[in-house]
Design an enzyme around this catalytic site. Structure first.
Site, short mmCIF file in Angstrom:
data_model
loop_
_atom_site.label_atom_id
_atom_site.label_comp_id
_atom_site.label_asym_id
_atom_site.label_seq_id
_atom_site.Cartn_x
_atom_site.Cartn_y
_atom_site.Cartn_z
N LYS A 169 0.84 -1.18 0.00
CA LYS A 169 0.00 0.00 0.00
C LYS A 169 0.88 1.24 0.00
CE LYS A 169 -1.77 1.91 3.85
NZ LYS A 169 -1.02 2.66 4.84
N ASP A 198 -2.56 -6.01 2.42
CA ASP A 198 -3.00 -5.13 3.49
C ASP A 198 -2.56 -5.83 4.77
OD1 ASP A 198 -4.43 -4.06 5.66
OD2 ASP A 198 -5.97 -3.30 4.33
N HIS A 199 -1.55 -5.29 5.43
CA HIS A 199 -0.93 -6.06 6.51
C HIS A 199 -1.90 -6.33 7.67
CE1 HIS A 199 -0.18 -2.23 8.62
NE2 HIS A 199 0.01 -2.94 9.70
N LYS A 203 -2.91 -10.13 10.57
CA LYS A 203 -3.01 -10.22 12.04
C LYS A 203 -3.96 -11.36 12.39
CE LYS A 203 -2.38 -5.21 12.58
NZ LYS A 203 -1.10 -4.99 13.20
N GLU A 237 -3.48 5.04 17.68
CA GLU A 237 -2.04 4.84 17.86
C GLU A 237 -1.51 5.92 18.79
OE1 GLU A 237 0.06 3.47 14.08
OE2 GLU A 237 -1.34 4.96 13.33
N ASP A 256 -4.47 7.07 4.79
CA ASP A 256 -3.50 6.12 5.34
C ASP A 256 -4.18 4.89 5.94
OD1 ASP A 256 -0.82 5.42 6.03
OD2 ASP A 256 -1.17 6.07 8.09
N HIS A 261 -7.11 -0.61 5.84
CA HIS A 261 -7.22 -1.37 7.09
C HIS A 261 -8.63 -1.30 7.70
CE1 HIS A 261 -3.03 -1.23 6.45
NE2 HIS A 261 -2.74 -0.18 7.16
N LYS A 361 -3.44 9.36 15.19
CA LYS A 361 -2.10 9.24 15.74
C LYS A 361 -2.02 10.08 17.00
CE LYS A 361 0.36 7.82 11.70
NZ LYS A 361 0.61 6.42 11.98
C1 BG6 Z 1 0.29 1.56 8.15
C2 BG6 Z 1 0.18 3.05 8.17
O1 BG6 Z 1 -0.34 1.03 7.01
O2 BG6 Z 1 -0.31 1.02 9.32
C3 BG6 Z 1 0.85 3.62 9.41
O3 BG6 Z 1 0.79 3.60 7.01
C4 BG6 Z 1 0.27 2.96 10.65
O4 BG6 Z 1 0.69 5.03 9.48
C5 BG6 Z 1 0.31 1.45 10.52
O5 BG6 Z 1 1.05 3.39 11.75
C6 BG6 Z 1 -0.43 0.81 11.68
O6 BG6 Z 1 -0.17 -0.57 11.64
P1 BG6 Z 1 -0.18 -1.41 12.99
O7 BG6 Z 1 0.03 -2.80 12.54
O8 BG6 Z 1 0.94 -0.86 13.83
O9 BG6 Z 1 -1.52 -1.17 13.62
#
Ligand code: BG6
Length: 513
Positions: A169, A198-199, A203, A237, A256, A261, A361
């Site tokens: 992404k 999409d990481h 999870k 976050e 973002d 997500h 954030k």
């Molecule tokens: C990323 C964003 O895709 O996901 C970041 O670009 C964000 O800004 C991050 O901090 C959050 O991922 P995780 O796994 O830490 O919740």
């Protein structure tokens, strides 16, 4: 280069089914993602016996480096970023299979060199001509690299060999650019060769959303507008923009986090049961949810969406800077670091059930969770008791940092009078399954190697995600925020985000019961 012979994990230790032979080519191999996530994830896969025994990696990047220097660098990085202990034997095995190619993403001659190196590696490591190209680069190169791979003949799948491309992404920066990018890459690749990552879908607890819903007979009958009052999704976050001010200035909280997500969390929460766990069966149902989300009109973009930007504040007892003072951020930046919104899914199951979403954030606590708030029981039974209010049942799916599921319900407080206390049943992953540190990329990489695209975004899903946020982005572009910064770092965002729910007689769940 290492001359020690390292042993592969013995088959008797094998717990799962390792992926088949393949070589992975990482574009952007000297960047952050490679050292923080991809190499540690490969190491974890090796340790848990999911990595193929016939395997190799080629790192491809601009930086001048030899394979030997690259291996030395990664050896240092893995000790810094791996969350599990790195043993010399296992690391040595992986290191012996890592190569580096210095090249220019836009130079056809470098793709010819890559092609030659792949031929050698296929021969040396028996990787079978199966190639996984991972684009861990700036998005400006996604289409260009794909194009060059096509021209160099590296994408053609001949004689049962596979070729797949993983794209990180952000996939586009709005609806139009995502459509354009899909169009460009589909000139070279078939949809089944494209893995849009999409990481969040890597999870465990996100994957569990579907398992929890569809493997338990008791929840599905009440998972609809008759029993659910509303849904809240919070992705908060405590970190700021760190070293990514340059990127973040062009993205902001909405781009973002939301089209990718957060909408994936919405889709998993709201989807109908798929007919199987096959990739397209699951993705069809998720796509239907995204298509059923009503795009906001210009007035709703003002009333149903809140944006925020953090000012200076306190996190973990430490004073932190406001967004406008972060590195690579304009002193008068109008970029949002917080977004909250109310959205509706126009489907039979969800009509009239609002979904409230928020992300930001520098918030008070790091927490990602999905909360299902059920409708309250009638109070009339309690009219002759001291109870004047019933608390609604809450089902909370905790994604991070706590991983688990809790259910809040009312219980009689011991004593002669009828009094009700809110209590909760609390399942914690760690209590049942222990903790196994992971980067979140293990399953995703393994799935790419085995050709399972269930957890990856299809073209139509990415475009649907952008079409939901596009009207908001346009509205924000047209009307600059006049009150930024409007929340202090270390808080829960601007007051307007609370008002958004209070207008509907609701409030954000506090992470305390
Ligand atoms: C990323 C964003 O895709 O996901 C970041 O670009 C964000 O800004 C991050 O901090 C959050 O991922 P995780 O796994 O830490 O919740």
């Amino acid at each position: 280069m290492s001359t020690v012979a390292h042993t592969a994990p013995s088959p008797s230790q094998v717990k799962g089914q390792p992926a088949g032979p393949c070589a992975m080519i990482i574009f952007g191999a000297s960047g952050d993602l490679t050292k923080r996530k991809l190499i540690p994830a490969l190491y974890n896969l090796l340790q848990s016996h999911y990595l193929p025994s016939d395997f190799a990696v080629i790192g491809f990047a601009f930086d001048q480096m030899t394979t030997e220097q690259y291996r030395l660098k990664l050896a240092e990085d893995i000790h810094e970023f791996s969350e599990i202990q790195v043993t010399p034997d296992l690391w040595g095995w992986l290191e012996d299979r890592i190569y580096y190619l210095h090249g220019d993403f836009q130079d056809p001659a470098d793709y010819q060199r890559l092609s030659q190196q792949l031929t050698e590696i296929d021969r040396k490591h028996n990787t079978g001509g199966n190639h996984l190209f991972y684009l861990a680069t700036s998005p400006t190169f996604f289409a260009k690299i794909t194009d060059q791979l096509g021209q160099a003949g590296l994408i053609a799948e001949n004689d049962g060999q596979w070729r797949r491309v993983v794209i990180e992404k952000p996939f586009g920066h709005d609806y139009e650019s995502s459509v354009a990018l899909n169009r460009q890459i589909s000139k070279v690749l078939k949809e089944k060769q494209i893995y849009r990552i999409d990481h969040y879908l890597g999870k465990e607890t996100v994957q569990n959303l579907m398992i929890f819903r569809f493997s338990n007979g008791i929840f599905e009958p009440i998972w609809n507008r008759r029993y659910i009052d509303h849904v809240q999704i919070t992705v908060a976050e405590t970190v700021g923009v760190e070293q990514r001010g340059g990127y973040y200035e062009t993205a902001g909280a909405l781009r973002d986090m939301v089209p990718n997500h957060i909408l994936q969390l919405v889709a998993l929460t709201a989807m109908e049961p798929p007919i199987s766990f096959g990739a397209d069966a699951v993705r069809d149902e998720k796509a239907k949810v995204l298509h059923a989300i009503q795009p906001l009109d210009p007035d709703e973009c003002k009333t149903c969406v809140v944006r925020g930007q953090y000012g200076p504040g306190v996190i973990d007892n430490k004073q932190v800077l406001g967004y406008r003072s972060e590195a690579s951020v304009k002193p008068d930046s109008n970029t949002p670091t917080f977004a909250a919104m109310k959205m509706c899914i126009d489907s039979w199951r969800w009509a009239g059930v609002p979904f409230y979403l928020r992300t930001g954030k520098r918030m008070a606590t790091r927490v990602t969770e999905v909360t299902i708030q059920f409708k309250e029981a009638p109070l009339m039974l309690f009219r002759d008791t001291p109870v004047d209010q019933l608390k609604p049942n809450l089902l909370v799916i905790q994604i991070q940092p706590e991983e688990g599921i809790s259910l809040r319900f009312g219980a009689k407080v011991p004593g002669p009078n009828v009094n009700i206390g809110a209590v909760k049943m609390n399942f914690k992953y760690v209590d049942y399954f222990g903790s196994s540190p992971s980067t979140g990329y293990e399953t995703l990489l393994y799935d790419c190697m085995t050709g399972d695209s269930t957890l990856f975004q299809r073209a139509d899903m990415v475009e649907a995600g952008w079409s939901i946020v596009d009207p908001i982005l346009k509205s924000w572009d047209e009307h600059a925020a006049r009150d930024f910064p409007n929340y202090a770092a270390g808080t829960w965002g601007p007051k307007e985000a609370d008002d958004l729910l209070e207008r509907d007689g609701r409030h954000w769940r506090s992470t305390m019961i």
